[in-house]
Design a protein around this motif. Sequence first.
Motif, PDB file in Angstrom:
ATOM      1  N   GLU A 189       1.001  -1.373  -0.035  1.00 24.33           N
ATOM      2  CA  GLU A 189      -0.023   0.022   0.171  1.00 24.33           C
ATOM      3  C   GLU A 189       1.180   1.027   0.122  1.00 24.33           C
ATOM      4  OE1 GLU A 189      -3.139  -0.004  -0.195  1.00 24.33           O
ATOM      5  OE2 GLU A 189      -2.647  -2.250  -0.540  1.00 24.33           O
ATOM      6  N   ILE A 238       2.159   1.824  -3.513  1.00 22.68           N
ATOM      7  CA  ILE A 238       0.415   2.517  -4.141  1.00 22.68           C
ATOM      8  C   ILE A 238       0.386   3.328  -4.446  1.00 22.68           C
ATOM      9  CG2 ILE A 238      -1.617   2.361  -4.573  1.00 22.68           C
ATOM     10  CD1 ILE A 238      -1.629  -1.091  -4.211  1.00 22.68           C
ATOM     11  N   LYS A 239       0.989   4.581  -2.761  1.00 27.12           N
ATOM     12  CA  LYS A 239       0.617   5.616  -2.597  1.00 27.12           C
ATOM     13  C   LYS A 239       1.795   6.225  -3.571  1.00 27.12           C
ATOM     14  CE  LYS A 239      -1.762   5.062   2.076  1.00 27.12           C
ATOM     15  NZ  LYS A 239      -1.261   5.878   3.178  1.00 27.12           N
ATOM     16  N   SER A 248       3.439   5.857  -6.045  1.00 25.40           N
ATOM     17  CA  SER A 248       3.000   5.259  -7.801  1.00 25.40           C
ATOM     18  C   SER A 248       2.213   6.040  -7.595  1.00 25.40           C
ATOM     19  CB  SER A 248       2.867   3.867  -8.114  1.00 25.40           C
ATOM     20  OG  SER A 248       4.280   2.652  -7.462  1.00 25.40           O
ATOM     21  N   LYS A 249       1.150   6.091  -7.529  1.00 22.06           N
ATOM     22  CA  LYS A 249       0.153   7.662  -8.161  1.00 22.06           C
ATOM     23  C   LYS A 249       1.036   9.097  -7.929  1.00 22.06           C
ATOM     24  CE  LYS A 249      -3.353   4.788  -5.437  1.00 22.06           C
ATOM     25  NZ  LYS A 249      -5.115   4.981  -5.153  1.00 22.06           N
ATOM     26  N   LYS A 275       2.569   8.804 -11.120  1.00 21.52           N
ATOM     27  CA  LYS A 275       2.005   8.237 -12.042  1.00 21.52           C
ATOM     28  C   LYS A 275       1.645   9.576 -13.366  1.00 21.52           C
ATOM     29  CE  LYS A 275      -1.361   7.115 -15.224  1.00 21.52           C
ATOM     30  NZ  LYS A 275      -1.160   7.077 -16.418  1.00 21.52           N
ATOM     31  N   LYS A 276       0.707  11.042 -11.605  1.00 22.48           N
ATOM     32  CA  LYS A 276       0.639  12.315 -12.817  1.00 22.48           C
ATOM     33  C   LYS A 276       1.476  12.800 -13.211  1.00 22.48           C
ATOM     34  CE  LYS A 276       0.067  13.893  -7.822  1.00 22.48           C
ATOM     35  NZ  LYS A 276      -0.370  14.977  -7.209  1.00 22.48           N
ATOM     36  N   TYR A 328       7.363   3.031 -12.706  1.00 22.86           N
ATOM     37  CA  TYR A 328       7.806   2.528 -11.336  1.00 22.86           C
ATOM     38  C   TYR A 328       8.409   0.806 -11.637  1.00 22.86           C
ATOM     39  CZ  TYR A 328       7.741  -1.195  -6.901  1.00 22.86           C
ATOM     40  OH  TYR A 328       7.747  -1.169  -6.479  1.00 22.86           O
ATOM     41  N   THR A 366      -2.515   1.694  -9.958  1.00 22.77           N
ATOM     42  CA  THR A 366      -2.532   2.665 -10.468  1.00 22.77           C
ATOM     43  C   THR A 366      -2.983   3.420 -11.664  1.00 22.77           C
ATOM     44  OG1 THR A 366      -0.143   2.794 -10.797  1.00 22.77           O
ATOM     45  CG2 THR A 366      -1.144   3.084  -7.738  1.00 22.77           C
ATOM     46  N   ILE A 371       0.252   3.306 -13.496  1.00 21.83           N
ATOM     47  CA  ILE A 371       1.377   3.526 -13.612  1.00 21.83           C
ATOM     48  C   ILE A 371       2.119   2.420 -14.863  1.00 21.83           C
ATOM     49  CG2 ILE A 371       2.546   2.203 -11.431  1.00 21.83           C
ATOM     50  CD1 ILE A 371       4.202   4.941 -11.743  1.00 21.83           C
TER      51      ILE A 371
END
Length: 536
Positions: free
Chosen positions: A207, A210-211, A213-214, A217-218, A223, A247, A249
């Motif tokens: 988790e 994931i945070k 990677s978000k 991703k922007k 990743y 995500t 990504i």
Amino acid sequence: MGCELLIKNGFIIDGSGNPGFYGDLAVGEGKIIAISPKLECEAERTIDALGLMVCPGFIDPHVHEELTVLTNGKFEEFLRQGVTTTINGNCGHSITPYSSDNIYEYMAQKGLISRETKERYKRTIPAWTNFSGYINVIKNKGSNINMGFLLGHGTLRWSVMGGSKNRKPTIDEEKIIVQLIEEGLEQGALGISTGLTYSPSKFAETEELIKLSKIAKKYDGIYTSHIRNYSGILEAVQEVIRIGEATGIRVQVSHLTPNSPVAFDEILIARKRGVEIAVDTIPKSSGHFKRWDRLLQFTVSASSKLFDLARNGSPEAFETPEGRQKIVNKLRSKEKLLIINTADPRLENRILKEIAFERKLAVDDLILTLLEKDRDKLTFCQGGLNRPDFPGTPYEDNVANNPLVMVGSDRIFGETDDPYAWYELFRQGAFPIFFGLCRQKGVDLEEIVRRVTSLPAHQFRLTDRGVLAKGKAADITIIDIENFGYPSNEEIDYTNPLTMASGVKYTIVNGKVALDDGKIKDVRAGQLLAKYGRIL
């Protein structure tokens, strides 16, 4: 038409996967200005490529050269493989955040550079305080190859949390890590990397990844992951896929062993259902050769208790028999360690278990005896002369034919003034070895070239690289493909970390000939790359 460089009569494989053809290629101002079966061009220089393969410069998506370039931008080992671009900052290790002194301390604590090198860098290399500052240092020094960079999750976590903490980051710490990732991506980093078998990245739950990677991703970052092998290779790959699915990504599985063909299948299945995923593999590797002092440093860096004995300069734990005993107690798989550079033919190139049995000694006592004697060049090999996870043996069909597989040589930090301190073999021949393994399985040359050119270029958003086409950067390699190779097990000199690949005649970086008919030129034409063709 006029041009700076004309390449004539070559067998051109353009990197797209399309069939090759015989033709000519013209270069001007660092770009490809024409490509055709026949060109008439007033050229400042002409290279006759008759009998040779002409293709895009290869892209190595997984190396660790971000500190090497501080002192040596020559990169002969890459140019002699046809590599013109590398992606650095892998496995969670990178050159940010905070000061260069902070980075040197991290690298030394992890055993990735010696403490002597750390102190020398602090004295001799201009300091930096963020990603852009590092880029400016490298721009001033120059490089023979192009380089892109990732932000290392391990370095970020360690720096913000005050060490390798086995816990979640606090809310405030997480905010700082996010800010640093945003800053680095805005300044030109390509994405984030993790080393999930190393501390501190291994303490991060999915988790947390994931945070972060978000956030990446922007910025359309990537990743990349040195996966959690201890959870099982398939399960570890599935974690990467989960991060990609959660995500959106792009994800890259780093140096996946070909011994797990089912994991390669899982990656292909994920791609078919929409995850933008790819994978790199080391075609062949020896174990790590570590001179006695570097072996002890690595052992200390892996133990918090031992590391407490090693603060502030060269590890004090080395200096006493009691300290060395503590270190030897922590050595892993010590019975299988192989030793070289012993100056004793009775010991040379043998494993410790055999020698200890012969001498009726415990392995620990044998190691301590060796360390007490003339030990200047004594070198231990961890992992054997052929690593079982990257043995260089023929690929399974589904690995050889997987269209998402590229080469990642995983070249380790080389200390150019002390190359014998820590090295491995065969990785400097990763690309010719990969070509040989794929050709053994009947993979077409055009497909092999695509996997080491346009595939990594697309995966890392290097939009002006990876194919030979008008307007693209003139990164080109010209190869005698039938002689493209690297010494075999029988031919290799295991004591020589400087063994190079053969068969590449010319390597051209941004229109400048850096390998010229087999001779290295220090042209420093490499560029520092961000996404979408942006040059830093």
